[in-house]
Design an enzyme around this catalytic site. Sequence first.
Site, PDB file in Angstrom:
ATOM      1  N   HIS A 104       0.981  -3.346   9.439  1.00 38.24           N
ATOM      2  CA  HIS A 104       2.368  -3.351   9.117  1.00 38.24           C
ATOM      3  C   HIS A 104       3.004  -2.749  10.436  1.00 38.24           C
ATOM      4  O   HIS A 104       2.446  -1.991  10.926  1.00 38.24           O
ATOM      5  CB  HIS A 104       2.639  -2.526   7.965  1.00 38.24           C
ATOM      6  CG  HIS A 104       2.257  -3.226   6.718  1.00 38.24           C
ATOM      7  ND1 HIS A 104       2.691  -4.151   5.982  1.00 38.24           N
ATOM      8  CD2 HIS A 104       1.132  -2.945   5.871  1.00 38.24           C
ATOM      9  CE1 HIS A 104       2.015  -4.459   4.989  1.00 38.24           C
ATOM     10  NE2 HIS A 104       0.972  -3.727   4.867  1.00 38.24           N
ATOM     11  N   HIS A 133       0.606  -1.030  -0.087  1.00 39.11           N
ATOM     12  CA  HIS A 133      -0.104  -0.100  -0.002  1.00 39.11           C
ATOM     13  C   HIS A 133       0.771   1.061   0.136  1.00 39.11           C
ATOM     14  O   HIS A 133       0.692   2.224  -0.839  1.00 39.11           O
ATOM     15  CB  HIS A 133      -0.900  -0.036   1.093  1.00 39.11           C
ATOM     16  CG  HIS A 133      -2.238  -0.735   0.991  1.00 39.11           C
ATOM     17  ND1 HIS A 133      -2.212  -2.148   0.894  1.00 39.11           N
ATOM     18  CD2 HIS A 133      -3.384  -0.442   1.109  1.00 39.11           C
ATOM     19  CE1 HIS A 133      -3.411  -2.693   0.840  1.00 39.11           C
ATOM     20  NE2 HIS A 133      -4.105  -1.411   0.917  1.00 39.11           N
TER      21      HIS A 133
END
Length: 287
Positions: free
Chosen positions: A233, A181
């Site tokens: 993350h 992303h």
Amino acid sequence: MVKNNMILKMFLDLIALIIVSFPLLAIKLWASPYERGFFYDDSSLALPYKDQTISEALLAGLGFALMVATILIVEIIRGVKGKSVRDKYLCGSEIPGWVWESYTAIGVFTFGAACQQLIVTVAKYVIGRLRPHFYDLCVPVPTSMEQVERDLGYVQNFTCTGPLANHNTMLDMRLSFPSAHSGFAMYCAIFFIMYIQVKAKWRGSKLMRHVAQFIVFLAAWYVGLSRVTDHMHHWSDVAVGFAAGAAFAIMTFVYIYKPKKYLARDSYETERTSQPEFLPRPVLMRT
């Protein structure tokens, strides 16, 4: 011959894009990430599981929509101002120069995005880093506590017992490093910034172009931060994703799109139009 060269160029561009895109698709369909273990007391894997704020489909749609719309608007304006290339002829039809310029820019952007995502995806599957919500999603039970004690708390063989643990979530659970992303968001932002810096010239305001650049960069920055706050993350995953996206955007724009030719063309146009349009007064001849 010119028509044939254009068709050949478009065909080869499509082949190049397929060559880069097929491995990316193949990895996601058939590959399995490296099965990395974990330390039993690793607090970085103990964050609660949350739904992500920005999905992969939403980010891809917004990123491509932003760039395609920007490129079309800029190239149409340049075409109206006479700064685009000459019209092309393909299969007996005349193609405006701004259409060809748009095709080139969108094609280069898409190729660079595919390369960037391929590199990031390969790293994900080779490293196999666990996401911060690993404990909450998996609820791991070691196969042998004796083995864990011998390995000083490192668990390699375990079974996931969480209610949300299935094949898809367990595969995605190992794809933390780096953040795709963040990489794609920063790739779009840097490409956008460099593209309008080179090709979108507006004398009406000195700062409006830079405001647009800052807003897009801020949006990419937010995407990366949301991956941390969504517990998808680790911060280092996002940092590496940002770096990879920015690096690929710069390399794609500088070495594939090659902005020097556009800068040279605009410089020539500015110099030509800045010359006075009146003739100097003739020197009176002596009679």
